[in-house]
Write an enzyme that holds these catalytic residues in place. Structure first.
Site, PDB file in Angstrom:
ATOM      1  N   LYS A  95       0.849  -1.194   0.000  1.00  0.00           N
ATOM      2  CA  LYS A  95       0.000   0.000   0.000  1.00  0.00           C
ATOM      3  C   LYS A  95       0.883   1.241   0.000  1.00  0.00           C
ATOM      4  CE  LYS A  95      -1.888   2.971   2.759  1.00  0.00           C
ATOM      5  NZ  LYS A  95      -1.923   4.140   1.857  1.00  0.00           N
ATOM      6  N   GLY A 127       7.025   5.916   7.790  1.00  0.00           N
ATOM      7  CA  GLY A 127       6.141   7.082   7.806  1.00  0.00           C
ATOM      8  C   GLY A 127       6.317   7.850   9.105  1.00  0.00           C
ATOM      9  N   GLY A 128       5.276   8.564   9.491  1.00  0.00           N
ATOM     10  CA  GLY A 128       5.360   9.416  10.672  1.00  0.00           C
ATOM     11  C   GLY A 128       5.241   8.635  11.974  1.00  0.00           C
ATOM     12  N   GLU A 137      10.043   2.469  10.422  1.00  0.00           N
ATOM     13  CA  GLU A 137      11.056   3.490  10.112  1.00  0.00           C
ATOM     14  C   GLU A 137      10.353   4.827  10.229  1.00  0.00           C
ATOM     15  OE1 GLU A 137      14.156   3.404   9.603  1.00  0.00           O
ATOM     16  OE2 GLU A 137      14.441   1.254   9.341  1.00  0.00           O
ATOM     17  N   CYS A 194      13.458  11.671   5.901  1.00  0.00           N
ATOM     18  CA  CYS A 194      13.579  11.453   7.347  1.00  0.00           C
ATOM     19  C   CYS A 194      15.024  11.621   7.766  1.00  0.00           C
ATOM     20  CB  CYS A 194      12.981  10.128   7.783  1.00  0.00           C
ATOM     21  SG  CYS A 194      13.520   8.773   6.803  1.00  0.00           S
ATOM     22  N   GLU A 235      10.171  17.311  14.442  1.00  0.00           N
ATOM     23  CA  GLU A 235      10.417  17.057  13.022  1.00  0.00           C
ATOM     24  C   GLU A 235       9.485  17.944  12.194  1.00  0.00           C
ATOM     25  OE1 GLU A 235       9.287  13.275  11.133  1.00  0.00           O
ATOM     26  OE2 GLU A 235      11.270  13.279  10.212  1.00  0.00           O
TER      27      GLU A 235
HETATM   28  C1  UN1 Z   1      13.855   8.520   3.928  1.00  0.00           C
HETATM   29  O1  UN1 Z   1      13.960   9.735   3.945  1.00  0.00           O
HETATM   30  O2  UN1 Z   1      12.833   7.971   4.404  1.00  0.00           O
HETATM   31  O3  UN1 Z   1      19.642   8.425   2.996  1.00  0.00           O
HETATM   32  C2  UN1 Z   1      14.834   7.626   3.317  1.00  0.00           C
HETATM   33  C3  UN1 Z   1      18.802   8.991   2.309  1.00  0.00           C
HETATM   34  C4  UN1 Z   1      17.991   8.197   1.326  1.00  0.00           C
HETATM   35  C5  UN1 Z   1      16.855   7.496   1.976  1.00  0.00           C
HETATM   36  C6  UN1 Z   1      16.039   8.355   2.827  1.00  0.00           C
HETATM   37  N1  UN1 Z   1      18.832   7.261   0.646  1.00  0.00           N
HETATM   38  O4  UN1 Z   1      18.597  10.166   2.423  1.00  0.00           O
END
Ligand code: UN1
Length: 498
Positions: free
Chosen positions: A177, A230-231, A252, A286, A385
């Protein structure tokens, strides 16, 4: 008249389907507000049908030799390479990151598919000595079964592939999804998977909302593992829901990633790094650099360099290769970031930017200025964040204070230090509380062959990418083979040592 928007179905049991009575939604180009595709708002029933297809496909896929599964992943990688120019453009059109990064997103997917294809010839267990004679002990890896992959909009081709390639090589079947706002990217990825020869039902796609489709998938008792990026708030809900079914839930989540800039750093090098780390993907990674912690001796000079450069930093059409930063990904994102900018104006000093860009083509999309606040540590903008092009700059007096500030947040994904002192660099590798540390490079840009993930509220302990990616998608079985032709009792037949 704009061309008719392309319509996509759900992909269930090897077929693109439009269940009767389905409702649709469209995704939107954040640079122009033009529609990018039309998708089915999946229901709980659609989720159930997809899980049924995955459950049915699982045994045969599990029993296919792993190197053969690897061949299929390689074929997907080959097809994705051929599709890279077009797919990279779709990433940029649907999500807004500049085209070099749109293509980079797809490249990351290709890299990981190739990496995981090789894993088909490893998937190693261990052999371990027995305490008894004529007895052989080993572990083997077996797939979990049906795996659910729920992915975010910021890396709309890379992250689905991180999850799916790892899950597939281990022999799991999948329901995928994608984030609703990047459903086109999700559907294009699945098209490539489907054309590369995956048996029907091994990968299924259900588009739609997290509240409906996501919840139904995570609650389904046939699903053993959920991999979610996600968040934090949604991640926590997914975790709780998955816990009811004693599922393995891999999370994550967020980051508030610092670059520490020491007084001995190469400032020109750091300038390029900070710009890329903070404003790459318009700060919507992230791993984005959202805090710059600067030694007081170089603070004024570096901030001057940074604002001078930003004055020449082109924000605009993400398809134009000269553009440095495109729009943020959606109206929602724009609203959230502007709210944080208002918070920042009250609690800190706005040093650069801070406005929505207006006039001409800017009026059609969600364009914000790259924004810099000078702030004390502890303000909301320095700890929460934001997920947008907003950098908090914090002055510190020495390394010890820099590390204290760097670590005093709820997240622990990525971190970086710029210094020419090798001892200091290694000390920072030890001291920084994060899953990833960069020396003399910004906090973004992880490579697929290394584990990716973080500590504290960034996740719940798992890692994806790298060879450890297979941990979340396999069960370990311990196997004991007694070839002594008699009953030997572990822990009891202790005279064996005599
Ligand atoms: C993410 O922002 O969820 O290291 C992953 C990085 C990318 C992956 C980011 N290769 O910025």
């Amino acid at each position: 008249m704009p061309a008719k928007v392309e319509q996509f179905g759900l992909f269930i049991d090897g077929k693109w389907v439009t269940p009767p009575g389905s409702k649709r939604f469209e995704t939107v180009n954040p640079a122009t507000r033009e529609p990018v595709g039309s998708f089915i708002a999946g229901t709980a029933g659609d989720a159930e049908a997809a899980v049924s297809a995955a459950a049915k496909a699982f045994p045969a896929w599990r029993d296919m030799p792993a190197p053969q599964r690897g061949e299929i992943l390689l074929e997907i990688a080959r097809r994705m390479k051929a599709a890279k120019p077009a797919l990279g453009k779709v990433v940029t059109q649907e999500m807004g990151k500049v085209i070099s990064e749109g293509l980079g997103d797809v490249q990351e997917a290709i890299d990981f598919l190739e990496y995981m294809a090789g894993e088909g010839r490893r998937l190693a267990g261990e052999t371990i000595p027995s305490e008894l004679r004529s007895k052989f002990c080993m572990t083997i890896r077996q797939p979990k079964g049906v795996v659910v992959c729920i992915t975010p909009w910021n890396f709309p081709t890379a992250i689905p592939n991180w999850k799916m390639a790892a899950a597939l090589i281990c022999g799991n079947s999948i329901v995928f999804k994608p984030a609703s706002s990047t459903s086109r990217c999700g559907a294009e990825v699945v098209k490539i998977y489907a054309e590369a020869g995956l048996p029907p039902g091994v990968v299924n796609l259900v588009t739609g909302s997290g509240g409906t489709v996501g919840n139904a998938l995570v609650s389904d008792p046939r699903v053993r593992t959920v991999s979610f990026t996600g968040g934090v708030e949604t991640g926590r809900e997914v975790y709780v829901r998955g816990a009811q079914g004693l599922k393995m839930v891999h999370l994550e989540l967020g980051g508030k990633n610092p670059i520490i800039l020491m007084d001995d750093a190469d400032l020109d090098l750091a300038l390029d790094g900070v710009l890329f780390g903070a404003f790459g993907t318009a700060g919507q990674r992230c791993t984005a650099t959202s805090r710059l912690i600067v030694h007081t001796k170089v603070y004024d000079r570096f901030l001057g360099m940074l604002t001078d450069r930003l004055a020449r930093f082109p924000v605009g059409d993400p398809l134009d290769p000269k553009t440095g930063m495109g729009p943020v990904a959606s109206a929602d994102q724009e609203r959230k970031v502007l709210e944080y900018i208002e918070v920042g104006k009250k609690e800190a000093k706005l040093r650069y930017g801070g406005k929505k860009l207006a006039g001409g083509a800017y009026d059609r999309g969600y364009f914000l200025e790259p924004t810099i606040f000078e702030t004390k540590h502890g303000t909301r903008i320095s700890k929460e964040e934001i997920f947008g092009p907003v950098l908090s700059v914090i002055r510190v007096n020495d390394y010890e204070e820099a590390v204290r500030v760097a670590n005093d947040v709820e997240y622990g994904l990525s971190s970086a230090i710029y210094t020419r002192d090798v001892n200091r660099a290694f000390t920072a590798i030890h001291d920084l509380e994060a899953g990833i540390t960069y020396i003399n490079a910004p906090t973004i840009g992880a490579e697929v062959q290394l584990p990716f993930g973080g500590i504290k509220n960034t996740g719940n302990g798992g890692r994806e990418a790298g060879s450890v990616a297979i941990e979340e998608f396999t069960e370990i079985k311990s196997v004991f083979v007694d070839f002594s032709s008699k009953l030997q009792k572990a822990q009891i037949d202790t005279e064996r040592m005599a």
